[in-house]
Write a protein that holds these residues in place. Structure first.
Motif, PDB file in Angstrom:
ATOM      1  N   THR A 286       0.580 -45.512 -68.328  1.00  0.00           N
ATOM      2  CA  THR A 286       1.416 -44.620 -69.138  1.00  0.00           C
ATOM      3  C   THR A 286       0.995 -44.649 -70.593  1.00  0.00           C
ATOM      4  O   THR A 286       0.883 -43.605 -71.252  1.00  0.00           O
ATOM      5  CB  THR A 286       2.903 -45.024 -69.015  1.00  0.00           C
ATOM      6  OG1 THR A 286       3.305 -44.942 -67.653  1.00  0.00           O
ATOM      7  CG2 THR A 286       3.777 -44.098 -69.850  1.00  0.00           C
ATOM      8  N   LEU A 287       0.745 -45.842 -71.115  1.00  0.00           N
ATOM      9  CA  LEU A 287       0.325 -45.966 -72.506  1.00  0.00           C
ATOM     10  C   LEU A 287      -1.057 -45.339 -72.701  1.00  0.00           C
ATOM     11  O   LEU A 287      -1.344 -44.741 -73.744  1.00  0.00           O
ATOM     12  CB  LEU A 287       0.310 -47.448 -72.901  1.00  0.00           C
ATOM     13  CG  LEU A 287       0.338 -47.779 -74.398  1.00  0.00           C
ATOM     14  CD1 LEU A 287       0.933 -49.168 -74.609  1.00  0.00           C
ATOM     15  CD2 LEU A 287      -1.048 -47.740 -75.005  1.00  0.00           C
ATOM     16  N   GLN A 288      -1.919 -45.454 -71.694  1.00  0.00           N
ATOM     17  CA  GLN A 288      -3.247 -44.845 -71.796  1.00  0.00           C
ATOM     18  C   GLN A 288      -3.137 -43.334 -71.951  1.00  0.00           C
ATOM     19  O   GLN A 288      -3.833 -42.725 -72.771  1.00  0.00           O
ATOM     20  CB  GLN A 288      -4.073 -45.183 -70.553  1.00  0.00           C
ATOM     21  CG  GLN A 288      -4.449 -46.646 -70.419  1.00  0.00           C
ATOM     22  CD  GLN A 288      -5.181 -46.924 -69.129  1.00  0.00           C
ATOM     23  OE1 GLN A 288      -6.006 -46.121 -68.686  1.00  0.00           O
ATOM     24  NE2 GLN A 288      -4.882 -48.039 -68.489  1.00  0.00           N
ATOM     25  N   ARG A 289      -2.270 -42.711 -71.150  1.00  0.00           N
ATOM     26  CA  ARG A 289      -2.129 -41.250 -71.229  1.00  0.00           C
ATOM     27  C   ARG A 289      -1.540 -40.827 -72.567  1.00  0.00           C
ATOM     28  O   ARG A 289      -1.916 -39.791 -73.129  1.00  0.00           O
ATOM     29  CB  ARG A 289      -1.275 -40.753 -70.062  1.00  0.00           C
ATOM     30  CG  ARG A 289      -1.974 -40.873 -68.707  1.00  0.00           C
ATOM     31  CD  ARG A 289      -1.203 -40.164 -67.610  1.00  0.00           C
ATOM     32  NE  ARG A 289       0.009 -40.873 -67.253  1.00  0.00           N
ATOM     33  CZ  ARG A 289       0.100 -41.797 -66.315  1.00  0.00           C
ATOM     34  NH1 ARG A 289      -0.982 -42.147 -65.635  1.00  0.00           N
ATOM     35  NH2 ARG A 289       1.259 -42.377 -66.036  1.00  0.00           N
ATOM     36  N   ARG A 290      -0.607 -41.603 -73.104  1.00  0.00           N
ATOM     37  CA  ARG A 290      -0.080 -41.296 -74.436  1.00  0.00           C
ATOM     38  C   ARG A 290      -1.168 -41.428 -75.493  1.00  0.00           C
ATOM     39  O   ARG A 290      -1.233 -40.637 -76.441  1.00  0.00           O
ATOM     40  CB  ARG A 290       1.071 -42.257 -74.756  1.00  0.00           C
ATOM     41  CG  ARG A 290       2.339 -42.021 -73.943  1.00  0.00           C
ATOM     42  CD  ARG A 290       3.388 -43.064 -74.278  1.00  0.00           C
ATOM     43  NE  ARG A 290       4.585 -42.911 -73.456  1.00  0.00           N
ATOM     44  CZ  ARG A 290       5.588 -43.773 -73.430  1.00  0.00           C
ATOM     45  NH1 ARG A 290       5.534 -44.856 -74.193  1.00  0.00           N
ATOM     46  NH2 ARG A 290       6.630 -43.568 -72.657  1.00  0.00           N
ATOM     47  N   LEU A 291      -2.030 -42.423 -75.329  1.00  0.00           N
ATOM     48  CA  LEU A 291      -3.093 -42.647 -76.300  1.00  0.00           C
ATOM     49  C   LEU A 291      -4.067 -41.476 -76.347  1.00  0.00           C
ATOM     50  O   LEU A 291      -4.533 -41.090 -77.422  1.00  0.00           O
ATOM     51  CB  LEU A 291      -3.840 -43.941 -75.952  1.00  0.00           C
ATOM     52  CG  LEU A 291      -5.020 -44.310 -76.847  1.00  0.00           C
ATOM     53  CD1 LEU A 291      -4.541 -44.572 -78.271  1.00  0.00           C
ATOM     54  CD2 LEU A 291      -5.754 -45.525 -76.300  1.00  0.00           C
ATOM     55  N   VAL A 292      -4.378 -40.887 -75.187  1.00  0.00           N
ATOM     56  CA  VAL A 292      -5.311 -39.758 -75.142  1.00  0.00           C
ATOM     57  C   VAL A 292      -4.840 -38.630 -76.051  1.00  0.00           C
ATOM     58  O   VAL A 292      -5.604 -38.090 -76.861  1.00  0.00           O
ATOM     59  CB  VAL A 292      -5.474 -39.247 -73.695  1.00  0.00           C
ATOM     60  CG1 VAL A 292      -6.206 -37.916 -73.682  1.00  0.00           C
ATOM     61  CG2 VAL A 292      -6.227 -40.264 -72.857  1.00  0.00           C
ATOM     62  N   TYR A 293      -3.563 -38.278 -75.947  1.00  0.00           N
ATOM     63  CA  TYR A 293      -3.046 -37.171 -76.747  1.00  0.00           C
ATOM     64  C   TYR A 293      -2.894 -37.570 -78.213  1.00  0.00           C
ATOM     65  O   TYR A 293      -3.053 -36.731 -79.109  1.00  0.00           O
ATOM     66  CB  TYR A 293      -1.716 -36.698 -76.163  1.00  0.00           C
ATOM     67  CG  TYR A 293      -1.878 -36.084 -74.795  1.00  0.00           C
ATOM     68  CD1 TYR A 293      -2.453 -34.831 -74.644  1.00  0.00           C
ATOM     69  CD2 TYR A 293      -1.498 -36.769 -73.645  1.00  0.00           C
ATOM     70  CE1 TYR A 293      -2.631 -34.267 -73.390  1.00  0.00           C
ATOM     71  CE2 TYR A 293      -1.673 -36.214 -72.380  1.00  0.00           C
ATOM     72  CZ  TYR A 293      -2.237 -34.962 -72.269  1.00  0.00           C
ATOM     73  OH  TYR A 293      -2.430 -34.411 -71.031  1.00  0.00           O
ATOM     74  N   ALA A 294      -2.602 -38.832 -78.483  1.00  0.00           N
ATOM     75  CA  ALA A 294      -2.520 -39.282 -79.874  1.00  0.00           C
ATOM     76  C   ALA A 294      -3.882 -39.201 -80.550  1.00  0.00           C
ATOM     77  O   ALA A 294      -3.989 -38.830 -81.722  1.00  0.00           O
ATOM     78  CB  ALA A 294      -1.983 -40.714 -79.930  1.00  0.00           C
ATOM     79  N   LEU A 295      -4.953 -39.504 -79.831  1.00  0.00           N
ATOM     80  CA  LEU A 295      -6.296 -39.462 -80.399  1.00  0.00           C
ATOM     81  C   LEU A 295      -6.721 -38.036 -80.707  1.00  0.00           C
ATOM     82  O   LEU A 295      -7.407 -37.784 -81.696  1.00  0.00           O
ATOM     83  CB  LEU A 295      -7.287 -40.107 -79.436  1.00  0.00           C
ATOM     84  CG  LEU A 295      -7.173 -41.621 -79.254  1.00  0.00           C
ATOM     85  CD1 LEU A 295      -8.092 -42.087 -78.137  1.00  0.00           C
ATOM     86  CD2 LEU A 295      -7.498 -42.347 -80.545  1.00  0.00           C
ATOM     87  N   GLN A 296      -6.329 -37.092 -79.853  1.00  0.00           N
ATOM     88  CA  GLN A 296      -6.754 -35.702 -80.037  1.00  0.00           C
ATOM     89  C   GLN A 296      -6.294 -35.142 -81.374  1.00  0.00           C
ATOM     90  O   GLN A 296      -6.967 -34.294 -81.966  1.00  0.00           O
ATOM     91  CB  GLN A 296      -6.217 -34.837 -78.901  1.00  0.00           C
ATOM     92  CG  GLN A 296      -6.864 -35.115 -77.559  1.00  0.00           C
ATOM     93  CD  GLN A 296      -6.287 -34.262 -76.455  1.00  0.00           C
ATOM     94  OE1 GLN A 296      -5.363 -33.484 -76.668  1.00  0.00           O
ATOM     95  NE2 GLN A 296      -6.812 -34.401 -75.252  1.00  0.00           N
ATOM     96  N   ASP A 297      -5.172 -35.595 -81.869  1.00  0.00           N
ATOM     97  CA  ASP A 297      -4.594 -35.022 -83.089  1.00  0.00           C
ATOM     98  C   ASP A 297      -4.938 -35.800 -84.351  1.00  0.00           C
ATOM     99  O   ASP A 297      -4.638 -35.341 -85.453  1.00  0.00           O
ATOM    100  CB  ASP A 297      -3.066 -34.968 -82.956  1.00  0.00           C
ATOM    101  CG  ASP A 297      -2.620 -34.101 -81.787  1.00  0.00           C
ATOM    102  OD1 ASP A 297      -3.360 -33.168 -81.446  1.00  0.00           O
ATOM    103  OD2 ASP A 297      -1.554 -34.384 -81.216  1.00  0.00           O
ATOM    104  N   ARG A 298      -5.548 -36.987 -84.213  1.00  0.00           N
ATOM    105  CA  ARG A 298      -5.676 -37.857 -85.380  1.00  0.00           C
ATOM    106  C   ARG A 298      -7.098 -38.194 -85.797  1.00  0.00           C
ATOM    107  O   ARG A 298      -7.319 -38.582 -86.934  1.00  0.00           O
ATOM    108  CB  ARG A 298      -4.915 -39.171 -85.115  1.00  0.00           C
ATOM    109  CG  ARG A 298      -3.402 -39.005 -85.135  1.00  0.00           C
ATOM    110  CD  ARG A 298      -2.726 -40.310 -84.737  1.00  0.00           C
ATOM    111  NE  ARG A 298      -1.291 -40.276 -84.980  1.00  0.00           N
ATOM    112  CZ  ARG A 298      -0.399 -39.783 -84.133  1.00  0.00           C
ATOM    113  NH1 ARG A 298      -0.819 -39.281 -82.991  1.00  0.00           N
ATOM    114  NH2 ARG A 298       0.881 -39.785 -84.418  1.00  0.00           N
ATOM    115  N   ALA A 299      -8.068 -38.103 -84.912  1.00  0.00           N
ATOM    116  CA  ALA A 299      -9.399 -38.573 -85.291  1.00  0.00           C
ATOM    117  C   ALA A 299     -10.456 -38.009 -84.354  1.00  0.00           C
ATOM    118  O   ALA A 299     -10.159 -37.551 -83.252  1.00  0.00           O
ATOM    119  CB  ALA A 299      -9.443 -40.107 -85.255  1.00  0.00           C
ATOM    120  N   GLN A 300     -11.717 -38.054 -84.832  1.00  0.00           N
ATOM    121  CA  GLN A 300     -12.845 -37.831 -83.948  1.00  0.00           C
ATOM    122  C   GLN A 300     -13.087 -39.144 -83.215  1.00  0.00           C
ATOM    123  O   GLN A 300     -13.200 -40.190 -83.837  1.00  0.00           O
ATOM    124  CB  GLN A 300     -14.085 -37.453 -84.743  1.00  0.00           C
ATOM    125  CG  GLN A 300     -13.933 -36.198 -85.584  1.00  0.00           C
ATOM    126  CD  GLN A 300     -15.181 -35.917 -86.385  1.00  0.00           C
ATOM    127  OE1 GLN A 300     -16.194 -35.484 -85.841  1.00  0.00           O
ATOM    128  NE2 GLN A 300     -15.125 -36.179 -87.661  1.00  0.00           N
TER     129      GLN A 300
END
Length: 504
Positions: free
Chosen positions: A247-261
């Motif tokens: 669950t945390l992994q899937r949240r991390l994917v979307y958090a990365l898309q909006d914050r960094a390359q």
């Protein structure tokens, strides 16, 4: 100023530079490196001015000489104070005062790369607790994660910009794990210039160190600190999913898309983004090849409608899981998946390796019209595949036949007699298409379907399973039939042929 050979070069970080030869002046355009640095890292004490364009520094011209290059800071020529960016640079290089300091060019490039590229190790060290005050003045090295408490303390008690970053880290951590963290510090009883810093988590009316909260929350803390950093960086995360749940992994994917390359190296399907068709262009798979690993990815020229069709047909779960499979067996329907999975997972003798042990996925493609899309996806990403098809799919001119013909995947020398089922069945094996049918069954009798094969094996058992479960639940019918019927010799032989075809 540094000299080597007949050239010398001095770059004034604030005011520009000229390159000179030893005996005569060789004019080159002034390089406004200081201005570019200020634009890249805007000064907090200067009025905000919109950037007209990105900084441009021709480093290829600077380095195209047989000389050593050094950089120095001097007082601004207009009498203005030193910008904060140069003071930050001096601190990063271990200098207390930016006035009249000389830096090696490689030192400055190293600082730029450290701020622009963040590389993490896939192994984490325990969070450090003791810190010397002097080490808290500059950004910490976060590669192994141990220095996160000190970095959070520095940001929490720093400038407005640093405090803002601290709050962003805290907000991201809260989003990932569902609770905030706090940072506590007390004087070190042993070292006069030291602090003991702890990151704590609240629970009810108490709080406890995050070191006691499990590896998942500690990893979330490290990742939050890395991701919520300065804009414009490139994050390289090596196996960030080692300690965090799906669950945390899937949240991390979307958090990365909006914050960094971000470049993620992973063996976890939950970290693969497949929510949009364009996500397929971001996936790079390394597959085994004859001469070592091969890079496999979707061509940027692939039609967007085709990408969308892949995701619509495969779905997010199949698209993710297949990328990590050693091979895939494409089944025409759910009855095959239910029965074959149960039979092939049984121990059939010495050396037997079931699909789960060989990392081979059994996939229901939803009918013979679904084979093509799956085969396209698997071929592009270098994933070996085989097909379990019903009789009609083996007939010349079938949807499967036409697709493989268009893709150039059919073997040469097909049977001349279009009605010779057994000849065509042997022909299809050359391309990895197998069947337990004994006839095409294209006359509307459905005699070539997998359900007809089960009925031939034990008609009374098949009828009884259908009555007990209901005809609509085909996966359960297949699994229930296989549970009460020993694996047929033909089914075991087909699995051996598939393993040979897939290279297992």
């Amino acid at each position: 100023m540094s000299e080597r050979g007949d050239l010398s070069c001095r770059i004034d970080v604030l005011n520009g530079s000229r390159m000179t030869k030893r005996f005569r002046l060789h004019e080159v355009p002034i390089v406004p490196l200081g201005e570019a640095w200020v634009q890249t890292f805007p000064d907090r004490d200067l009025a905000y001015k919109p950037r007209e364009e990105a900084p441009r520094i021709d480093f290829s011209q600077l380095l195209n000489h047989d000389n050593e290059i050094s950089l120095q800071t001097t007082a601004p020529i207009d009498g203005s104070p030193f910008p904060d960016s140069l003071r930050d640079l001096a601190l990063l290089l271990g200098k207390n005062d930016p006035d009249s300091q000389v830096f090696n060019f490689t030192q400055v490039l190293n600082v730029i790369l450290q701020r622009g590229v963040v590389l993490t190790d896939n192994r984490r060290l325990p969070l450090a607790r003791g810190y010397e005050l002097g080490n808290l003045r500059v950004a910490a090295d976060l590669q192994d994660g141990s220095q996160v408490p000190g970095e959070l303390y520095r940001l929490k008690n720093g400038t407005l910009e640093q405090r803002s970053r601290y709050e962003n880290i805290r907000a991201l951590f809260t989003h990932l794990v569902g609770c905030p963290f706090e940072v506590q510090a007390i004087p070190d009883p042993v070292k006069a210039d030291g602090l003991l810093i702890d990151v704590t988590l609240p629970e009810g009316g108490l709080e406890y160190p995050i070191a006691f909260a499990g590896a998942g929350r500690q990893e979330a803390l490290v990742l939050s600190t890395l991701v919520a950093g300065d804009p414009g960086r490139v994050l390289i995360l090596d196996e960030p999913a080692v300690h965090i749940e799906p669950t945390l992994q899937r949240r991390l994917v979307y958090a990365l898309q909006d914050r960094a390359q971000c470049v993620i190296i992973t063996h976890s399907a939950d970290l693969v983004p497949v929510s949009r068709a364009s996500d397929l262009l971001r996936i790079v798979r390394l597959s085994p090849g004859v001469h070592g690993s091969e890079v496999r990815r979707v061509s940027s020229a692939l039609d967007e409608k085709r990408q969308a069709r892949w995701l619509q047909r495969l779905g997010a779960n199949d698209a993710r899981s297949l990328l990590f499979s050693a091979g895939a067996v494409l089944c025409e329907g759910p009855t095959e998946v239910g029965a074959l999975s149960a039979w092939w997972e049984e121990n059939a003798g010495p050396g037997w390796v079931p699909p789960s042990g060989a990392n081979i996925s059994l996939i229901d493609v939803g009918g013979d019209h679904g084979f093509g899309t799956y085969i396209e996806f698997l071929t592009v990403f270098g994933i070996p595949w085989a097909v379990i098809a019903d009789g009609p799919a083996l007939a010349p001119g079938s949807k499967l036949h036409k697709h493989l013909e268009v893709e150039g995947l059919l073997p040469v020398g097909h049977p001349k007699d279009a009605q010779d089922f057994h000849a065509w069945k042997e022909y299809w094996k050359n391309v990895g298409v197998f069947s337990v049918a004994d006839t095409f069954g294209t006359d509307g009798s459905k005699s070539g379907e997998f359900e007809a094969y089960l009925e031939r094996l034990d008609s009374s058992l098949y009828r009884q399973v259908g009555q007990d479960i209901g005809k609509r639940s085909k996966p359960r019918i297949g699994a229930a039939f296989a549970a009460d019927h020993s694996p047929p010799r033909e089914v075991v032989d087909v699995y051996h042929l598939i393993r040979q075809h897939l290279g297992w």
